[in-house]
Design a protein around this motif. Structure first.
Motif, PDB file in Angstrom:
ATOM      1  N   HIS A   8     -18.409  12.396 -21.367  1.00  0.00           N
ATOM      2  CA  HIS A   8     -17.839  13.286 -20.325  1.00  0.00           C
ATOM      3  C   HIS A   8     -16.431  11.520 -20.273  1.00  0.00           C
ATOM      4  CE1 HIS A   8     -16.498  14.248 -16.604  1.00  0.00           C
ATOM      5  NE2 HIS A   8     -16.805  12.784 -16.065  1.00  0.00           N
ATOM      6  N   GLN A   9     -17.227  10.944 -21.012  1.00  0.00           N
ATOM      7  CA  GLN A   9     -15.525   9.664 -21.292  1.00  0.00           C
ATOM      8  C   GLN A   9     -14.171  10.209 -21.791  1.00  0.00           C
ATOM      9  OE1 GLN A   9     -18.119   8.639 -21.708  1.00  0.00           O
ATOM     10  NE2 GLN A   9     -19.088   7.087 -24.200  1.00  0.00           N
ATOM     11  N   PHE A  10     -14.821  11.001 -22.746  1.00  0.00           N
ATOM     12  CA  PHE A  10     -14.301  11.352 -23.436  1.00  0.00           C
ATOM     13  C   PHE A  10     -13.205  12.820 -23.381  1.00  0.00           C
ATOM     14  CE2 PHE A  10     -16.233   8.243 -26.363  1.00  0.00           C
ATOM     15  CZ  PHE A  10     -14.920   7.667 -26.282  1.00  0.00           C
ATOM     16  N   GLN A  11     -13.523  13.276 -22.097  1.00  0.00           N
ATOM     17  CA  GLN A  11     -13.075  14.161 -21.380  1.00  0.00           C
ATOM     18  C   GLN A  11     -11.832  14.313 -20.361  1.00  0.00           C
ATOM     19  OE1 GLN A  11     -16.480  16.337 -19.625  1.00  0.00           O
ATOM     20  NE2 GLN A  11     -16.869  17.280 -21.546  1.00  0.00           N
ATOM     21  N   PRO A  12     -10.473  14.970 -21.106  1.00  0.00           N
ATOM     22  CA  PRO A  12      -9.919  15.290 -22.381  1.00  0.00           C
ATOM     23  C   PRO A  12     -10.713  14.171 -23.725  1.00  0.00           C
ATOM     24  CG  PRO A  12      -7.918  15.022 -20.816  1.00  0.00           C
ATOM     25  CD  PRO A  12      -9.458  14.370 -19.742  1.00  0.00           C
ATOM     26  N   LEU A  13     -10.655  14.152 -24.872  1.00  0.00           N
ATOM     27  CA  LEU A  13      -9.402  13.589 -25.974  1.00  0.00           C
ATOM     28  C   LEU A  13      -8.323  12.849 -25.432  1.00  0.00           C
ATOM     29  CD1 LEU A  13     -10.875  15.447 -28.867  1.00  0.00           C
ATOM     30  CD2 LEU A  13     -11.834  13.407 -27.853  1.00  0.00           C
ATOM     31  N   PRO A  14      -8.524  11.916 -25.124  1.00  0.00           N
ATOM     32  CA  PRO A  14      -7.315  10.723 -24.901  1.00  0.00           C
ATOM     33  C   PRO A  14      -5.989  10.724 -26.257  1.00  0.00           C
ATOM     34  CG  PRO A  14      -8.717   9.072 -25.706  1.00  0.00           C
ATOM     35  CD  PRO A  14      -9.736  10.903 -25.810  1.00  0.00           C
ATOM     36  N   ASP A  15      -5.197  10.733 -25.621  1.00  0.00           N
ATOM     37  CA  ASP A  15      -3.327  10.975 -26.131  1.00  0.00           C
ATOM     38  C   ASP A  15      -3.483  12.370 -26.985  1.00  0.00           C
ATOM     39  OD1 ASP A  15      -2.638   8.267 -25.572  1.00  0.00           O
ATOM     40  OD2 ASP A  15      -4.164   7.479 -27.516  1.00  0.00           O
TER      41      ASP A  15
END
Length: 168
Positions: A55-62
């Motif tokens: 969840h913390q990578f939704q969305p993938l950053p940058d």
């Protein structure tokens, strides 16, 4: 303007790329390579791949996240949703993207292979159990333009090569 369409994946010797919506290996340097290579670009993935992200990578950053699904009412917070790969690629091109990355899963790679002109492939020296595979591609249609080996170490249980192929 010409846009490169690239695929980026890691696979075992038996072409396995996933098992139970996860990776069957833990290779921190491959994660770093993926992040560095795709940072600042459009990344295109299927719904299952999106849902498998922590969840913390939704969305993938940058990155601009594009999700492909057949579901007409699907919502992916922080991402743009499309019903076809072609419409996602067209948006990336219309927005001036220089290199769009297809990042999986298996079905999206199969759909993307005819469009792709570059493949970033981490080839892992191991056989893995799994139900999702990278599509077969003929090496006679693709030229290996770089290869960087990575040895086994205390962080990596398998050796692997970072390989870039370009359509011949």
């Amino acid at each position: 303007m010409m846009m490169n369409i690239s695929m980026i994946a890691a696979m075992g010797k038996n072409s396995v790329i996933g098992k139970d919506n996860d990776l069957p290996w833990h290779l921190p340097d491959d994660f770093k390579y993926f992040q560095q290579t795709t940072k600042g670009h459009f990344v295109i993935m299927g719904r299952k791949n999106w849902e498998s992200l922590p969840h913390q990578f939704q969305p993938l950053p940058d990155r601009t996240n594009l999700v492909i699904t057949r579901r007409s009412d699907y919502h992916a917070e922080g991402a743009l949703v499309f019903n076809t790969l072609e419409s996602a690629l067209q948006l990336a091109k219309d927005r001036g993207e220089k290199e769009a990355f297809i990042i999986g899963g298996g079905e999206v790679y199969r759909l993307g292979l005819p469009h792709a002109n570059r493949i970033y492939l981490t080839e892992i020296d191991g056989q893995f159990e799994g139900s999702v595979t990278f599509p077969e591609f003929s090496k006679k249609d693709w030229a290996e333009v770089s290869r960087h080996p990575h040895r086994i170490d205390d962080q990596h249980a398998f050796s692997f090569d970072f390989i870039i192929y370009e359509r011949g």
